[in-house]
Design a protein around this motif. Structure first.
Motif, PDB file in Angstrom:
ATOM      1  N   LYS A  90     -41.194  12.949  58.416  1.00 24.59           N
ATOM      2  CA  LYS A  90     -40.814  12.740  57.015  1.00 24.59           C
ATOM      3  C   LYS A  90     -39.880  13.849  56.530  1.00 24.59           C
ATOM      4  O   LYS A  90     -38.890  13.591  55.815  1.00 24.59           O
ATOM      5  CB  LYS A  90     -42.071  12.687  56.148  1.00 24.59           C
ATOM      6  CG  LYS A  90     -41.810  12.256  54.696  1.00 24.59           C
ATOM      7  CD  LYS A  90     -41.380  10.807  54.621  1.00 24.59           C
ATOM      8  CE  LYS A  90     -41.262  10.340  53.184  1.00 24.59           C
ATOM      9  NZ  LYS A  90     -40.798   8.931  53.111  1.00 24.59           N
ATOM     10  N   ASP A  95     -38.312   7.476  57.648  1.00 17.75           N
ATOM     11  CA  ASP A  95     -39.457   6.725  57.140  1.00 17.75           C
ATOM     12  C   ASP A  95     -40.543   6.720  58.205  1.00 17.75           C
ATOM     13  O   ASP A  95     -40.262   6.583  59.403  1.00 17.75           O
ATOM     14  CB  ASP A  95     -39.054   5.285  56.816  1.00 17.75           C
ATOM     15  CG  ASP A  95     -38.062   5.201  55.668  1.00 17.75           C
ATOM     16  OD1 ASP A  95     -38.118   6.068  54.783  1.00 17.75           O
ATOM     17  OD2 ASP A  95     -37.231   4.269  55.672  1.00 17.75           O
ATOM     18  N   TYR A  97     -44.738   5.314  58.984  1.00 21.23           N
ATOM     19  CA  TYR A  97     -45.860   4.483  58.570  1.00 21.23           C
ATOM     20  C   TYR A  97     -46.959   4.555  59.631  1.00 21.23           C
ATOM     21  O   TYR A  97     -46.688   4.748  60.819  1.00 21.23           O
ATOM     22  CB  TYR A  97     -45.438   3.015  58.430  1.00 21.23           C
ATOM     23  CG  TYR A  97     -44.312   2.758  57.472  1.00 21.23           C
ATOM     24  CD1 TYR A  97     -44.550   2.449  56.132  1.00 21.23           C
ATOM     25  CD2 TYR A  97     -42.981   2.808  57.905  1.00 21.23           C
ATOM     26  CE1 TYR A  97     -43.511   2.212  55.256  1.00 21.23           C
ATOM     27  CE2 TYR A  97     -41.931   2.569  57.039  1.00 21.23           C
ATOM     28  CZ  TYR A  97     -42.196   2.269  55.708  1.00 21.23           C
ATOM     29  OH  TYR A  97     -41.159   2.021  54.849  1.00 21.23           O
ATOM     30  N   THR A 119     -41.653   4.692  63.065  1.00 19.16           N
ATOM     31  CA  THR A 119     -40.691   5.470  62.288  1.00 19.16           C
ATOM     32  C   THR A 119     -39.300   4.852  62.377  1.00 19.16           C
ATOM     33  O   THR A 119     -38.997   4.081  63.302  1.00 19.16           O
ATOM     34  CB  THR A 119     -40.637   6.930  62.790  1.00 19.16           C
ATOM     35  OG1 THR A 119     -39.671   7.655  62.050  1.00 19.16           O
ATOM     36  CG2 THR A 119     -40.279   6.991  64.268  1.00 19.16           C
ATOM     37  N   GLU A 182     -35.764  -2.938  53.905  1.00 17.65           N
ATOM     38  CA  GLU A 182     -36.944  -2.228  54.406  1.00 17.65           C
ATOM     39  C   GLU A 182     -38.113  -3.187  54.606  1.00 17.65           C
ATOM     40  O   GLU A 182     -38.843  -3.101  55.599  1.00 17.65           O
ATOM     41  CB  GLU A 182     -37.341  -1.102  53.439  1.00 17.65           C
ATOM     42  CG  GLU A 182     -36.423   0.107  53.451  1.00 17.65           C
ATOM     43  CD  GLU A 182     -35.092  -0.168  52.751  1.00 17.65           C
ATOM     44  OE1 GLU A 182     -35.034  -1.140  51.940  1.00 17.65           O
ATOM     45  OE2 GLU A 182     -34.134   0.565  53.004  1.00 17.65           O
ATOM     46  N   ARG A 186     -40.117  -4.037  58.167  1.00 15.00           N
ATOM     47  CA  ARG A 186     -41.581  -3.958  58.274  1.00 15.00           C
ATOM     48  C   ARG A 186     -42.159  -5.307  58.704  1.00 15.00           C
ATOM     49  O   ARG A 186     -43.040  -5.374  59.555  1.00 15.00           O
ATOM     50  CB  ARG A 186     -42.182  -3.500  56.940  1.00 15.00           C
ATOM     51  CG  ARG A 186     -41.929  -2.035  56.610  1.00 15.00           C
ATOM     52  CD  ARG A 186     -42.729  -1.604  55.393  1.00 15.00           C
ATOM     53  NE  ARG A 186     -42.223  -2.211  54.170  1.00 15.00           N
ATOM     54  CZ  ARG A 186     -41.417  -1.602  53.306  1.00 15.00           C
ATOM     55  NH1 ARG A 186     -41.013  -0.361  53.529  1.00 15.00           N
ATOM     56  NH2 ARG A 186     -41.010  -2.209  52.203  1.00 15.00           N
ATOM     57  N   ASP A 203     -47.811   3.259  54.155  1.00 14.12           N
ATOM     58  CA  ASP A 203     -46.946   4.391  53.827  1.00 14.12           C
ATOM     59  C   ASP A 203     -47.807   5.447  53.145  1.00 14.12           C
ATOM     60  O   ASP A 203     -48.179   5.300  51.973  1.00 14.12           O
ATOM     61  CB  ASP A 203     -45.821   3.937  52.891  1.00 14.12           C
ATOM     62  CG  ASP A 203     -44.843   5.061  52.561  1.00 14.12           C
ATOM     63  OD1 ASP A 203     -45.207   6.249  52.720  1.00 14.12           O
ATOM     64  OD2 ASP A 203     -43.714   4.760  52.139  1.00 14.12           O
ATOM     65  N   TYR A 205     -47.118   8.289  51.995  1.00 19.39           N
ATOM     66  CA  TYR A 205     -46.444   9.069  50.954  1.00 19.39           C
ATOM     67  C   TYR A 205     -46.295   8.251  49.673  1.00 19.39           C
ATOM     68  O   TYR A 205     -46.516   8.757  48.574  1.00 19.39           O
ATOM     69  CB  TYR A 205     -45.090   9.561  51.476  1.00 19.39           C
ATOM     70  CG  TYR A 205     -45.263  10.403  52.704  1.00 19.39           C
ATOM     71  CD1 TYR A 205     -45.626  11.749  52.621  1.00 19.39           C
ATOM     72  CD2 TYR A 205     -45.112   9.845  53.972  1.00 19.39           C
ATOM     73  CE1 TYR A 205     -45.830  12.514  53.746  1.00 19.39           C
ATOM     74  CE2 TYR A 205     -45.308  10.608  55.125  1.00 19.39           C
ATOM     75  CZ  TYR A 205     -45.672  11.939  55.002  1.00 19.39           C
ATOM     76  OH  TYR A 205     -45.878  12.693  56.130  1.00 19.39           O
TER      77      TYR A 205
END
Length: 523
Positions: A90, A95, A97, A119, A182, A186, A203, A205
Motif C-alpha cells: 500500500k 491496491d 485486498y 494486488t 476497479e 475485482r 479492502d 484500508y
C-alpha cells in the motif's frame, strides 16, 4: 473432558507421579453462528451510499458492498506478517485486498487457516519489493513472500485478469451493471474462485467487503455452492471436490443439491490428481480440527472408498450407512483429536496417519482395552514398558463398551501385558506398511466390489517413516535412555513441525480418552 491425572481412573491408595493426559480448552470458536428463519428476514447490511440490502429482497442488487465494521470484524484479526505485506504494498501506491476463504472466516468470526492477498502490482514488482520472495506456479503464478517465519501468498490482478483470458468452464458472464474499472477487475478475479463463499474481497484500508457472487446469502443459508455449474467447475479442477468436502466439514455447512450431485458423480476424477495434492487436501481435512466431519462426508459421497479404502472397508463391515448419524471408534478417535486442534493450531500429518494405522490394527484384531491403555502409556513415556504395565494394571475406570475393536477385558500378568504391548506395536507397524503398499491397497479394493478399481497410494515413504517413528520407542529394551516431554501443555508450533515427543503425547492422549472416556462411570 480429558484426563489430567490417573487419580480419576486408578485405585485411590496408589502414589503415582502425574500422568500425561491433561485438559486444555480450545481457544478458537469452531461453531458457525446460526440464523433462525424468523431472524433472516430482519438481517440487513447497509450498502454504502445506497439503499439497505436485505436477504429476502425479491430483486437484490447484482453485487454488494459491506462495511467491515458492520460485519463485526476489525483489522486486528489480520495477523502481523500479513499486515506488514499489505502495508508495504500500500505504501508503494498499489491496491491490495484480502481475498477468498480468509474473508469468509472473518465474517464468520473464525480464525482463518491462512490469508491470501491480491494486488495491482505485477508479480515481478512484488519480487523486487520484498527481499525474500519467489514466483511459483505456471498456470496461475503467484508470489511466495517470506515474512516473519511464514509464507504469504500474493497474486496479481495483472496475471489473473489478463485481457482475452478465457475460462475453461466456458460459462458466459456479464459484468455487473454500474461498475467502474476497479469493480470490473475485482469481479473478474472473483470469477476465478471455486465457491461463492470464497468469492469475497476485502479492502482493509477502505474497510469494504465486496461480494459479487452472492457469498453472503450462501453464508446465511450455510451452503457450499460452486461459483459456476458444479459439473463444469469440477471438470476444470477435480481438487474442488475435496475442497467442497473440507469447507463443509470445517464450517458445518451443507453442500447444495446441485454441487452434491456432481461431487458424487465425479468422485472418480480425483484419481487424476497427483499424490502430493491428495496428501495436502487430506491433511487439510484431518489435521486442522475437522477430521471427524471430513471422514463422515468423505464416506457419504463415496470418496473414502477411493482415498482410504481400508477405512471404507471398516465402514462397510460394520454396517455404517452413507448418511449414518451414529459413531464408531474411528470417528471417535478423530472427534477427540479435533477437540485439541484448530485451523491455526494443526498437527503434523504423521499424527493422523499413525491414528489410522492403530485403528486398522484394532479393526483387524480386537484387543483387550487394558492392552491399549498400556500401549498408550508406553508411547507417552518413551517406551518404559514396566511403568506402563504397572500403571495400566491399576486402572479401574470402565472402558467404552460400544466399540467392537475392544475385546472383553481379562486379567493379564505383567509379563503377558508387556508381550501384548509389543505385539500390538508390531501390528500397527504392519498396518502402516499396508497403507503405503499399492499391492495391499489393491487387495483391499478387491475385497470391496463397489469400490473403484484403484491401487492408489498417496502416503509417501517419508510420511510412512515419520509415522513409524511414533512407535520406534516400543522395543522392549530396558537399557535405552527414555526421552520424555517436559510439561503437559501442548506446544502447537512443535506439533505442527512434527516434533516426535509432542506427537507421542497427543497420540497417547487421544487414544486413551477414546477407550476410557471420563464421562463413563461419573453419573
Amino acid at each position: 473432558m480429558a484426563i489430567s491425572t490417573f487419580k480419576l481412573v486408578c485405585k485411590p491408595n496408589l502414589q503415582l507421579r502425574p500422568i500425561p493426559f491433561q485438559c486444555t480448552h480450545k481457544v478458537v470458536l469452531r461453531s458457525v453462528p446460526s440464523v433462525l428463519p424468523e431472524e433472516r428476514s430482519r438481517i440487513s447490511i447497509r450498502k454504502q451510499g445506497k439503499s439497505n440490502y436485505t436477504v429476502n429482497n425479491k430483486k437484490p442488487p447484482v453485487w454488494k458492498k459491506f462495511n467491515s465494521k458492520e460485519l463485526g470484524f476489525q483489522n486486528s484479526m489480520i495477523t502481523s506478517p500479513i499486515q506488514k505485506v499489505l502495508n508495504t504494498l500500500k505504501e508503494r501506491g498499489y491496491d491490495v485486498y484480502l481475498v477468498g476463504g480468509c474473508v469468509r472466516d472473518m465474517i464468520l468470526m473464525q480464525t482463518p487457516k491462512d490469508f491470501d492477498i491480491i494486488t495491482s502490482a505485477d508479480l515481478k514488482e512484488v519480487r523486487r519489493i520484498f527481499a525474500w520472495c519467489e514466483i511459483v506456479g505456471k498456470r496461475f503464478p503467484i508470489c511466495h513472500v517470506h515474512m516473519d517465519g511464514i509464507v504469504v501468498e500474493v497474486s496479481s490482478f495483472n496475471t489473473r485478469c489478463k485481457p482475452g483470458r478465457h475460462f475453461a468452464h466456458d460459462v458466459k458472464f456479464e459484468a455487473p451493471k454500474g461498475c467502474d474499472k476497479e469493480d470490473y477487475l475485482r469481479w473478474r478475479d472473483c470469477l476465478n474462485r471455486d465457491f461463492t463463499i470464497n468469492g469475497f474481497m476485502f479492502d482493509p484500508y477502505a474497510k469494504i467487503v465486496y461480494d459479487y457472487m452472492g457469498g453472503m446469502e450462501d453464508i446465511i443459508k450455510a451452503k457450499v455452492r460452486t461459483m459456476v455449474p458444479a459439473a463444469n467447475s469440477f471438470q476444470e479442477d477435480s481438487a474442488r471436490i475435496l475442497r467442497a468436502i473440507r469447507i463443509a466439514a470445517r464450517l458445518g455447512f451443507s453442500i447444495s443439491a446441485e454441487t452434491a450431485r456432481s461431487v458424487t458423480a465425479l468422485s472418480y476424477s480425483v484419481l487424476r490428481l497427483d499424490k502430493g495434492r491428495l496428501l495436502m487436501e487430506m491433511n487439510y481435512m484431518l489435521a486442522y480440527g475437522s477430521g471427524e466431519a471430513s471422514l463422515r462426508l468423505l464416506w457419504k459421497y463415496g470418496l473414502l472408498d477411493i482415498l482410504l479404502p481400508f477405512q471404507a472397508l471398516y465402514f462397510v463391515r460394520h454396517g455404517f450407512r452413507r448418511r449414518d448419524k451414529r459413531t464408531n471408534m474411528l470417528l471417535s478417535f478423530f472427534f477427540n483429536l479435533d477437540n485439541l486442534l484448530a485451523p491455526d493450531r494443526p498437527c503434523h500429518s504423521s499424527l493422523w496417519v499413525g491414528i489410522l494405522a492403530l485403528h486398522k490394527s484394532l479393526s483387524d484384531q480386537p484387543r483387550n482395552p487394558l492392552v491399549i491403555a498400556a500401549f498408550c502409556l508406553a508411547v507417552y513415556n518413551g517406551g518404559n514398558l514396566l511403568e506402563a504395565v504397572d500403571v495400566a494394571r491399576r486402572i479401574n475406570q470402565p472402558h467404552d463398551i460400544r466399540f467392537p475393536e475392544l475385546s472383553d477385558p481379562c486379567d493379564l500378568s505383567a509379563m503377558a501385558l508387556k508381550n501384548e504391548i509389543l505385539d500390538l506395536t508390531q501390528s500397527v507397524k504392519e498396518s502402516l506398511l499396508q497403507m503405503t503398499s499399492r499391492h495391499s491397497v489393491a487387495r483391499a479394493m478387491a475385497d470391496y466390489p463397489k469400490a473403484p478399481r484403484s491401487d492408489m497410494v498417496f502416503i509417501p515413504l517419508a510420511m510412512y517413516l515419520k509415522a513409524l517413528g511414533i512407535f520406534d520407542c516400543l522395543k522392549g529394551s530396558a537399557s535405552e535412555r527414555r526421552l520424555l516431554k517436559k510439561g503437559r501443555k501442548i506446544d502447537y508450533e512443535s506439533l505442527a513441525r512434527g516434533d516426535r515427543l509432542e506427537i507421542r503425547q497427543l497420540f497417547a492422549r487421544v487414544v486413551f480418552e477414546t477407550v476410557y472416556p471420563l464421562h463413563i462411570g461419573q453419573s
